[in-house]
Scaffold this active site. Structure first.
Site: not given
Ligand code: U2F
Length: 456
Positions: A19, A121, A143, A336, A353, A361
């Protein structure tokens, strides 16, 4: 208010999962646009450490003071593994008092400039009350997925229409009591709206947030105009000022990506366009051990080249000999450089997920998605990808098996359906790029946000 030098914006992060990162990148963009305004970024020490790269790469001349906020957790306390809400509960118990203290510290640190605007936030719903007491504007940043925001805003209405114990009896009903959500289903709502624990820490937090947001001066969203016109229209009626400023990673400066330790990009350079699948479940989620085995077996059976970002602990669950058998054809990495990987022409599908940042992205890279949602907004996001934007698919029957993995990969990477998804993803990509260019809607909305924080 006097000269612009008298302006002081306090930004309050929600210090869990990813976040704080988009709030910090927004802070950098605002501070770049309003160099004579003071910016104080307030976040827990632990979360500030995770932002250290972004903090240290703020352009010179851009002044952001970073403050640590106590997260309510005694030094050395070990979180119980069985209760993932514990850290949020502890934080929230003392958050109001701690945020007030941090704001006082920020005023002191600025040489006495009183706070003239609070940006937080959206989860920090009580920032609205503080702003009201201080008689200053409150800007909230949402977000996550925008459909889930609508679901939270409509929680009382949905409980009335669907009931409070909707699973399993109403699971597959369409959400047609909200017309633009009719392609989505009851079971896809975030838990805590009409099923699950309606009294959990998150359910209560989101309910209070929904009550508070209509009084916010502005609500900023990580999306772009035109992606969901009916939803945009609805959100602009719900809020005093709804400002889509996404995709945020295109509009605001991003910290340098992590080093490509494993040589993903070089490896992708050796592959033909749209032939590789990238797999990642974000920063907190992991497949169950049996599912990880199914994905590995499906990948092996499909013969499709892959990059799989997998937390080190989870790698131990891979089938014996998998890494040897797929050496050269696939890479399993602990992290990655996702933006670069998705942006590489060799990547043709993303198993995700459905975290909102990953979706934005992938959209801006024009890459179709294969969805394995877990919690919160992710199920609705997956439904939107497959049934609204039509740039994603789920696993057949909603189950991850060797066969459904192979089927989904083949469909997206090798069949006509996948080609169409890629075409549509390409159209959304163009739209996203236009929105963030000078004169585009997100770019204009960011300018409008700058006006709000400067008090015009
Ligand atoms: C929570 O989600 P997450 O933070 O688990 O997942 P994302 O919103 O998709 O963000 C993951 C970020 O980590 C980066 C990727 C994303 O910017 O580019 N990343 C990376 O650089 N390399 C990797 O190997 C793996 C990931 C929550 F669980 C969700 O339900 C929400 O939608 C989200 C936004 O609030 O936050």
């Amino acid at each position: 208010m006097g000269s612009t030098g008298d302006h002081h914006v306090a930004l309050i992060a929600f210090p869990f999962s990813t976040h704080a990162a988009p709030l910090f990148s927004l802070t950098t963009a605002l501070a770049t646009a309003a160099p004579s305004t003071t910016f104080s970024f307030i976040n827990s020490a632990r979360s500030n450490i995770s932002l250290s790269k972004a903090i240290s790469s703020v352009p010179s001349g851009v002044k952001i003071r970073v403050y640590d906020l106590s997260d309510g957790c005694p030094e050395g306390y070990i979180m119980p593994a069985h209760d993932p809400e514990e850290e949020v509960r502890l934080f929230l118990k003392v958050a109001v008092v701690n945020v007030r203290k941090a704001i006082e510290k920020a005023v002191e640190g600025s040489g006495g400039i009183r706070v003239s605007c609070i940006v937080s936030d959206a989860f920090i719903w009580f920032a609205g009350k503080m702003a009201e007491e201080m008689r200053v504007p409150w800007v909230a940043l949402w977000t996550s997925g925008t459909y889930s925001l609508a679901a939270h805003m409509y929680t009382d209405f949905l409980r009335l229409k669907i009931g409070e114990n909707a699973l399993p009896s109403r699971a597959n009903e369409p959400l047609d009591c909200i017309p633009y959500m009719s392609p989505l289903q009851v079971r896809e709502l975030p838990e805590g709206v009409v099923f699950g624990n309606l009294d959990s820490v998150f359910a209560r937090l989101l309910h209070r947030m929904a009550e508070a947001l209509p009084s916010a001066t502005a609500v900023a969203l990580n999306t772009f105009q035109g992606l969901d016109p009916a939803l945009d229209n609805e959100l602009s009626k719900m809020f005093k000022l709804s400002l889509p400023i996404g995709p945020q990673h295109l509009l605001t400066q991003q910290p340098p990506e992590p080093a490509d330790t494993y040589g993903c990009i070089q490896w992708l350079d050796t592959h033909a366009p749209a032939t590789v699948v990238y797999i990642s479940f974000g920063s907190i989620m992991s497949l169950s051990p049996p599912e990880a085995v199914e994905v590995a077996e499906g990948l092996e059976a499909s013969g499709i080249p892959f990059i799989w970002s997998m937390k080190p602990a989870a790698q131990a669950q891979l089938p014996q000999g998998f890494l040897d058998r797929t050496r050269g054809r696939g890479m399993v990495v602990s992290w990655a450089p996702q933006l670069q990987v998705l942006g590489h022409s060799a990547v043709g599908a993303f198993v995700t997920h459905c975290g909102w940042n990953s979706i934005m992205e992938s959209v801006t890279a024009g890459v179709p998605m294969i969805c394995r949602p877990f919690i919160g907004d992710q199920r609705l996001n997956a439904g939107v990808l497959s049934r609204v934007w039509k740039i994603g698919v789920g696993f057949e029957g909603g189950v991850v098996t060797r066969e459904t993995v192979e089927m989904a990969l083949t469909e997206v990477l090798k069949e006509e359906g996948g080609r169409k998804m890629k075409e549509r993803a390409g159209e959304l990509r163009e739209m996203a790029i236009r929105a963030t260019q000078s004169g585009g809607s997100s770019s204009d909305n960011l300018d409008a946000l700058v006006e709000v924080i400067r008090g015009y």
